[in-house]
Design a protein around this motif. Structure first.
Motif, PDB file in Angstrom:
ATOM      1  N   MET A   1       0.861  -1.174   0.000  1.00 39.99           N
ATOM      2  CA  MET A   1       0.000   0.000   0.000  1.00 39.99           C
ATOM      3  C   MET A   1       0.905   1.234   0.000  1.00 39.99           C
ATOM      4  O   MET A   1       1.757   1.396   0.846  1.00 39.99           O
ATOM      5  CB  MET A   1      -0.872  -0.027   1.263  1.00 39.99           C
ATOM      6  N   THR A   2       0.726   2.094  -0.960  1.00 42.41           N
ATOM      7  CA  THR A   2       1.517   3.306  -1.040  1.00 42.41           C
ATOM      8  C   THR A   2       0.646   4.492  -0.700  1.00 42.41           C
ATOM      9  O   THR A   2      -0.485   4.590  -1.162  1.00 42.41           O
ATOM     10  CB  THR A   2       2.109   3.473  -2.450  1.00 42.41           C
ATOM     11  N   TYR A   3       1.183   5.376   0.080  1.00 44.99           N
ATOM     12  CA  TYR A   3       0.454   6.567   0.507  1.00 44.99           C
ATOM     13  C   TYR A   3       0.669   7.648  -0.533  1.00 44.99           C
ATOM     14  O   TYR A   3       1.786   8.031  -0.822  1.00 44.99           O
ATOM     15  CB  TYR A   3       0.968   7.011   1.874  1.00 44.99           C
ATOM     16  N   ASP A   4      -0.408   8.114  -1.116  1.00 48.70           N
ATOM     17  CA  ASP A   4      -0.315   9.105  -2.175  1.00 48.70           C
ATOM     18  C   ASP A   4      -1.170  10.315  -1.828  1.00 48.70           C
ATOM     19  O   ASP A   4      -2.105  10.648  -2.537  1.00 48.70           O
ATOM     20  CB  ASP A   4      -0.747   8.498  -3.507  1.00 48.70           C
ATOM     21  N   LEU A   5      -0.862  10.929  -0.707  1.00 50.19           N
ATOM     22  CA  LEU A   5      -1.620  12.103  -0.287  1.00 50.19           C
ATOM     23  C   LEU A   5      -0.746  13.325  -0.514  1.00 50.19           C
ATOM     24  O   LEU A   5       0.046  13.695   0.318  1.00 50.19           O
ATOM     25  CB  LEU A   5      -2.018  12.002   1.184  1.00 50.19           C
ATOM     26  N   MET A   6      -0.890  13.903  -1.681  1.00 43.76           N
ATOM     27  CA  MET A   6      -0.096  15.076  -2.035  1.00 43.76           C
ATOM     28  C   MET A   6      -1.007  16.294  -1.995  1.00 43.76           C
ATOM     29  O   MET A   6      -1.063  17.091  -2.917  1.00 43.76           O
ATOM     30  CB  MET A   6       0.542  14.887  -3.410  1.00 43.76           C
TER      31      MET A   6
ATOM     32  N   ILE B   1       7.313  18.924   1.355  1.00 42.02           N
ATOM     33  CA  ILE B   1       6.604  18.372   2.510  1.00 42.02           C
ATOM     34  C   ILE B   1       5.718  17.204   2.099  1.00 42.02           C
ATOM     35  O   ILE B   1       5.667  16.174   2.788  1.00 42.02           O
ATOM     36  CB  ILE B   1       5.808  19.470   3.243  1.00 42.02           C
ATOM     37  N   ASP B   2       5.038  17.321   0.963  1.00 43.72           N
ATOM     38  CA  ASP B   2       4.220  16.203   0.485  1.00 43.72           C
ATOM     39  C   ASP B   2       5.074  14.957   0.291  1.00 43.72           C
ATOM     40  O   ASP B   2       4.675  13.847   0.672  1.00 43.72           O
ATOM     41  CB  ASP B   2       3.519  16.564  -0.829  1.00 43.72           C
ATOM     42  N   GLN B   3       6.267  15.119  -0.303  1.00 43.76           N
ATOM     43  CA  GLN B   3       7.140  13.974  -0.528  1.00 43.76           C
ATOM     44  C   GLN B   3       7.638  13.399   0.799  1.00 43.76           C
ATOM     45  O   GLN B   3       7.713  12.180   0.962  1.00 43.76           O
ATOM     46  CB  GLN B   3       8.326  14.352  -1.422  1.00 43.76           C
ATOM     47  N   GLN B   4       7.968  14.269   1.750  1.00 44.51           N
ATOM     48  CA  GLN B   4       8.389  13.786   3.064  1.00 44.51           C
ATOM     49  C   GLN B   4       7.275  12.974   3.719  1.00 44.51           C
ATOM     50  O   GLN B   4       7.533  11.917   4.303  1.00 44.51           O
ATOM     51  CB  GLN B   4       8.788  14.955   3.960  1.00 44.51           C
TER      52      GLN B   4
ATOM     53  N   HIS C   1      11.977  16.352   9.285  1.00 43.95           N
ATOM     54  CA  HIS C   1      10.706  16.808   8.721  1.00 43.95           C
ATOM     55  C   HIS C   1      10.020  17.810   9.648  1.00 43.95           C
ATOM     56  O   HIS C   1       9.542  18.848   9.201  1.00 43.95           O
ATOM     57  CB  HIS C   1       9.781  15.617   8.455  1.00 43.95           C
ATOM     58  N   PHE C   2       9.983  17.500  10.931  1.00 44.04           N
ATOM     59  CA  PHE C   2       9.308  18.394  11.873  1.00 44.04           C
ATOM     60  C   PHE C   2      10.017  19.744  11.960  1.00 44.04           C
ATOM     61  O   PHE C   2       9.374  20.777  12.095  1.00 44.04           O
ATOM     62  CB  PHE C   2       9.172  17.751  13.252  1.00 44.04           C
TER      63      PHE C   2
ATOM     64  N   GLN D   1      -5.620  16.885   8.657  1.00 43.06           N
ATOM     65  CA  GLN D   1      -6.396  17.778   9.517  1.00 43.06           C
ATOM     66  C   GLN D   1      -5.590  18.938  10.095  1.00 43.06           C
ATOM     67  O   GLN D   1      -6.168  19.977  10.397  1.00 43.06           O
ATOM     68  CB  GLN D   1      -7.027  16.974  10.656  1.00 43.06           C
ATOM     69  N   GLU D   2      -4.293  18.771  10.266  1.00 40.46           N
ATOM     70  CA  GLU D   2      -3.510  19.807  10.913  1.00 40.46           C
ATOM     71  C   GLU D   2      -2.530  20.499   9.971  1.00 40.46           C
ATOM     72  O   GLU D   2      -2.427  21.719   9.980  1.00 40.46           O
ATOM     73  CB  GLU D   2      -2.774  19.231  12.126  1.00 40.46           C
ATOM     74  N   ASP D   3      -1.815  19.719   9.162  1.00 43.43           N
ATOM     75  CA  ASP D   3      -0.843  20.340   8.268  1.00 43.43           C
ATOM     76  C   ASP D   3      -1.516  21.257   7.247  1.00 43.43           C
ATOM     77  O   ASP D   3      -0.917  22.229   6.804  1.00 43.43           O
ATOM     78  CB  ASP D   3      -0.014  19.287   7.542  1.00 43.43           C
ATOM     79  N   VAL D   4      -2.731  20.955   6.892  1.00 42.54           N
ATOM     80  CA  VAL D   4      -3.430  21.781   5.901  1.00 42.54           C
ATOM     81  C   VAL D   4      -3.659  23.203   6.404  1.00 42.54           C
ATOM     82  O   VAL D   4      -3.906  24.105   5.603  1.00 42.54           O
ATOM     83  CB  VAL D   4      -4.772  21.157   5.463  1.00 42.54           C
ATOM     84  N   LEU D   5      -3.537  23.440   7.699  1.00 45.61           N
ATOM     85  CA  LEU D   5      -3.810  24.766   8.253  1.00 45.61           C
ATOM     86  C   LEU D   5      -2.849  25.839   7.759  1.00 45.61           C
ATOM     87  O   LEU D   5      -3.199  27.007   7.684  1.00 45.61           O
ATOM     88  CB  LEU D   5      -3.773  24.721   9.786  1.00 45.61           C
ATOM     89  N   TYR D   6      -1.619  25.470   7.428  1.00 45.11           N
ATOM     90  CA  TYR D   6      -0.661  26.480   6.996  1.00 45.11           C
ATOM     91  C   TYR D   6      -0.477  26.522   5.478  1.00 45.11           C
ATOM     92  O   TYR D   6       0.300  27.317   4.961  1.00 45.11           O
ATOM     93  CB  TYR D   6       0.698  26.322   7.685  1.00 45.11           C
ATOM     94  N   VAL D   7      -1.228  25.732   4.742  1.00 50.13           N
ATOM     95  CA  VAL D   7      -1.068  25.683   3.294  1.00 50.13           C
ATOM     96  C   VAL D   7      -1.465  26.991   2.624  1.00 50.13           C
ATOM     97  O   VAL D   7      -0.749  27.501   1.765  1.00 50.13           O
ATOM     98  CB  VAL D   7      -1.860  24.504   2.697  1.00 50.13           C
ATOM     99  N   SER D   8      -2.599  27.564   2.994  1.00 52.61           N
ATOM    100  CA  SER D   8      -3.029  28.805   2.339  1.00 52.61           C
ATOM    101  C   SER D   8      -2.022  29.922   2.597  1.00 52.61           C
ATOM    102  O   SER D   8      -1.728  30.718   1.706  1.00 52.61           O
ATOM    103  CB  SER D   8      -4.429  29.215   2.788  1.00 52.61           C
TER     104      SER D   8
END
Length: 129
Positions: A1-6, A13-16, A51-52, A114-121
């Protein structure tokens, strides 16, 4: 199973995130040698630390509240604590707790969604300026 949440749109960060999930998934398969498991966990801990730190540059610079930033850092610490628990278990039993690894995968995915998306905009508007 590969995680593909970009979903973040921040390639590094997506690649990390994808690499971290891939490493966790490798831990969820049967590895007979405890020293290999511990080495893999230590490598993952190093990767998470880097990463952090990289991610904290964004959250600290973003226009997020101090409470949000503190909660984000606390979530990172929870992930590290779970990894330490997994490592300690391997050291004691010579086996990995696959259930705990799967739980950690879910925690990491939920953190991204839920959390990382907060700083995307903030990041996207920052890159345009």
């Amino acid at each position: 199973m590969t995680y593909d949440l970009m979903i973040l749109g921040i390639n590094t960060i997506d690649q990390q995130h994808a690499d971290i999930i891939a490493m966790l998934e490798r831990l969820s398969v049967h590895i007979p040698d405890p020293s290999i498991i511990v080495s893999a966990i230590d490598n993952l801990a190093d990767m998470l630390g880097e990463h952090f730190m990289f991610e904290s540059n964004f959250t600290n610079a973003a226009t997020l509240s101090k409470e949000t930033i503190a909660a984000h850092k606390q979530a990172h610490q929870h992930i590290i604590d779970m990894l330490i628990t997994i490592r300690d278990g391997v050291m004691k039993t010579k086996h990995i707790n696959h259930e705990l690894v799967m739980e950690l995968i879910d925690v990491v995915k939920n953190h991204v969604e839920q959390e990382d998306v907060l700083y995307v905009s903030w990041y996207k508007s920052y890159r345009k300026s």
